[in-house]
Design an enzyme around this catalytic site. Structure first.
Site, PDB file in Angstrom:
ATOM      1  CG  ASP A  42      -0.737  -0.069   2.513  1.00  0.00           C
ATOM      2  OD1 ASP A  42       0.663  -0.520   2.729  1.00  0.00           O
ATOM      3  OD2 ASP A  42      -1.290   0.063   3.589  1.00  0.00           O
ATOM      4  CB  SER A  73     -10.765   2.204  27.479  1.00  0.00           C
ATOM      5  OG  SER A  73     -10.862   0.631  27.802  1.00  0.00           O
ATOM      6  CG  LEU A 130      -6.855  -9.670  13.540  1.00  0.00           C
ATOM      7  CD1 LEU A 130      -7.746 -10.563  14.262  1.00  0.00           C
ATOM      8  CD2 LEU A 130      -6.646 -10.463  11.977  1.00  0.00           C
ATOM      9  CB  SER A 132      -7.342  -3.458  17.401  1.00  0.00           C
ATOM     10  OG  SER A 132      -5.840  -3.213  17.702  1.00  0.00           O
ATOM     11  CB  SER A 133      -4.631   0.886  15.116  1.00  0.00           C
ATOM     12  OG  SER A 133      -3.925   0.251  16.104  1.00  0.00           O
ATOM     13  CD  GLU A 165      -1.674   3.781  13.242  1.00  0.00           C
ATOM     14  OE1 GLU A 165      -2.884   3.645  13.394  1.00  0.00           O
ATOM     15  OE2 GLU A 165      -0.988   2.950  13.973  1.00  0.00           O
ATOM     16  CG  ASP A 177      -4.496  -1.436   8.173  1.00  0.00           C
ATOM     17  OD1 ASP A 177      -4.343  -2.370   7.366  1.00  0.00           O
ATOM     18  OD2 ASP A 177      -3.382  -1.388   8.987  1.00  0.00           O
TER      19      ASP A 177
HETATM   20  C1  GLA Z   1      -0.076  -2.532   8.581  1.00  0.00           C
HETATM   21  C2  GLA Z   1      -0.294  -1.010   7.844  1.00  0.00           C
HETATM   22  C3  GLA Z   1      -0.886  -1.044   6.556  1.00  0.00           C
HETATM   23  C4  GLA Z   1       0.020  -2.132   5.595  1.00  0.00           C
HETATM   24  C5  GLA Z   1       0.164  -3.439   6.188  1.00  0.00           C
HETATM   25  C6  GLA Z   1       1.266  -4.314   5.344  1.00  0.00           C
HETATM   26  O1  GLA Z   1      -1.478  -3.117   8.650  1.00  0.00           O
HETATM   27  O2  GLA Z   1      -0.932  -0.470   8.799  1.00  0.00           O
HETATM   28  O3  GLA Z   1      -0.897   0.198   5.909  1.00  0.00           O
HETATM   29  O4  GLA Z   1       1.238  -1.197   5.321  1.00  0.00           O
HETATM   30  O5  GLA Z   1       0.687  -3.367   7.667  1.00  0.00           O
HETATM   31  O6  GLA Z   1       0.727  -4.881   4.342  1.00  0.00           O
END
Ligand code: GLA
Length: 391
Positions: A42, A73, A130, A132-133, A165, A177
Site C-alpha cells: 500500500d 475505555s 487485525l 484494531s487501531s 496514525e 487498514d
Molecule cells: C499494517 C499497515 C498497513 C499495511 C500493512 C502491511 O497493517 O497499517 O498500511 O502496510 O501493515 O501490508
C-alpha cells in the site's frame, strides 16, 4: 473446538453510558480487517485485497457543551480527557494518542468539532495484525463528526485516520487498514488501488469454504520500528532505480522484466525488498481475478507464494507465523494460507473447506501448541461492512 468470541453488547454499552452521563448515546462502529493478499504494497502505491471482519470497535457518544473530550475505555475502565483547543503532545505511547490524533486530524480538515463524552468497547484483538487501531480511529472519527453535526466524505475520513496514525501514534502506515474500515462491504473483499485510491468490490463466497484466522498469540516488539525501516528501504530502492528509469514514481511502476534487467544496481537487502513488492503487486491483481472467478485453487497458490516472499524477501514473518503456515500447508482441508498484516507476530489466514473445519482447528491447536508451548486462538470470520452508525 472453535472459540466463540464475545461480541460487543450494545445494550450494555448504552446503559453503562446512561449510568455514567445521564444521557442516551448514539452508537457507531467500525470493523477490524484481514488482508487476503497484497502485503506491504500500500505504501508503494500498489494494490491490496483486504476484507473487513465481524469484529468491531463500538463508540458510544454524546455531545458536551464545553471543549472537552472525555473518552473512557470500557474494558480498561480508564478515562482520559483532552481539550480540543489545546492539543497535547503527540506520541505519548498510550491509547489516548488515537483519540487526540483523530480529533486533531479532523480539526486540521476544517471540521468544527464539539466536545463529547465517549465510551469505547472493542472485540478486535489488539496487537494481532487485525487492525484494531484503524477500527478505533475510523469509528472515533465517524462518531466525532456525527456528534458535532459535521460532514466529511469517506475518503477524507480514511485519510484523517491515517494522519492520526502517522502524526500521533508514529507508525508510517499505508492507507489499507483505514480505507477498509471505512469502505468495506459485507460479503466482499476490496481491491484497492493505493495510488488512485479507487476500489472495486470482489465477492467472497464462503458457502463451502470458511476463512479461519489463526492467532499465533505472539507479538514481537520490532513491529513498528522494522515497519518504518522497510518503508525507507523501498524508498531507497526507488531512488536507485530512478537513475536508470527516471519516469518511475514508486515500486508500483516497475515491471518484472524491468526489475530483472536492473536489479544488479540494488544492494542487499534493498533488492529483495523491491522484489517482494513488485511480485506481490502482480500476485494481488491475479488473486483478485481468481477470487472473482471462484478459483480458490489459484488463490491458494498465490497466498503461499505471498507468505514465502514476506518470509524470505521482505523478512517480516517470524518463527511462529512460519510454523502456523507450514502446519496449514500440510493439511488436506486447507486451500490457502498465509500471514496477514504487517508481520512480526499476529495471525495467519486460512481458506478451509467447511467439511474439514473442526479437524483443521483441532490440528492447528495441537501441533502449534506442541511445538511452541503457546495456545493459539482460532476464529472463523465473515466479510463485514465498513463504518456505520448503529440504529
Ligand atoms: C499494517 C499497515 C498497513 C499495511 C500493512 C502491511 O497493517 O497499517 O498500511 O502496510 O501493515 O501490508
Amino acid at each position: 473446538m472453535l472459540e466463540i468470541q464475545p461480541g460487543v453488547d450494545k445494550d450494555k454499552l448504552r446503559s453503562e453510558f446512561a449510568r455514567l452521563h445521564g444521557a442516551q448515546p448514539r452508537l457507531f462502529r467500525a470493523p477490524g480487517r484481514i488482508n487476503l493478499i497484497g502485503e506491504h504494497t500500500d505504501y508503494n502505491d500498489g494494490f491490496v485485497l483486504p476484507m473487513a471482519i465481524d469484529r468491531e470497535t463500538v463508540v458510544a457518544g454524546a455531545a458536551r457543551d464545553d471543549r472537552l473530550i472525555r473518552a473512557r475505555s470500557y474494558s480498561q475502565g480508564e478515562t482520559v480527557e483532552l481539550n480540543l483547543d489545546k492539543p497535547g503532545s503527540p506520541r505519548r505511547g498510550v491509547w489516548f494518542d488515537y483519540v487526540e490524533g483523530v480529533a486533531q486530524a479532523l480539526i486540521a480538515r476544517g471540521k468544527l468539532l464539539r466536545g463529547a463524552d465517549l465510551l469505547i468497547q472493542s472485540n478486535v484483538p489488539a496487537g494481532a495484525g487485525l487492525s484494531s487501531s484503524a477500527a478505533l480511529e475510523v469509528s472515533l472519527g465517524f462518531a466525532l463528526l456525527a456528534i458535532s453535526g459535521q460532514e466529511l466524505d469517506p475518503l477524507s475520513l480514511a485519510l484523517a485516520a491515517t494522519d492520526a496514525e502517522h502524526n500521533y501514534v508514529g507508525t508510517m502506515c499505508g492507507i489499507m487498514d483505514q480505507y477498509a474500515a471505512t469502505f468495506a462491504k459485507a460479503g466482499h473483499a476490496l481491491r484497492i488501488d493505493c495510488r488512485s485510491l479507487e476500489s472495486t468490490l470482489v465477492p467472497v463466497d464462503l458457502s463451502e469454504t470458511a476463512i479461519v484466522v489463526c492467532d499465533t498469540n505472539v507479538k514481537h516488539n520490532l513491529a513498528s520500528s522494522e515497519y518504518n525501516k522497510r518503508r525507507a528501504e523501498c524508498e531507497q530502492g526507488v531512488q536507485l532505480l530512478r537513475l536508470v528509469l527516471p519516469e518511475i514514481g514508486a515500486l508500483r511502476d516497475i515491471s518484472m522484466s524491468q526489475f530483472e534487467l536492473h536489479q544488479h544496481r540494488l544492494p542487499e537487502p534493498i533488492r529483495r525488498r523491491c522484489r517482494h513488492v513488485i511480485t506481490e503487486n502482480a500476485r494481488t491483481l491475479s488473486a483478485a481475478e481468481a477470487l472473482k472467478a471462484r478459483d480458490l485453487k489459484t488463490m491458494g497458490v498465490l497466498m503461499a507464494e505471498s507468505h514465502r516472499s514476506l518470509r524470505d524477501d521482505y523478512e517480516v514473518s517470524c518463527a511462529e507465523l512460519d510454523l502456523m503456515f507450514e502446519i496449514a500447508q500440510s493439511l488436506d482441508q486447507v486451500i490457502g494460507a498465509r500471514m496477514t498484516g504487517g508481520g512480526f507476530g499476529g495471525c495467519t489466514i486460512n481458506f478451509v473447506r467447511r467439511d474439514g473445519l473442526e479437524e483443521f482447528c483441532e490440528e492447528i491447536l495441537v501441533r502449534y501448541q506442541d511445538q511452541t508451548g503457546i495456545t493459539p486462538s482460532r476464529y472463523v470470520v465473515t466479510a463485514a461492512d465498513g463504518v456505520s452508525e448503529i440504529t
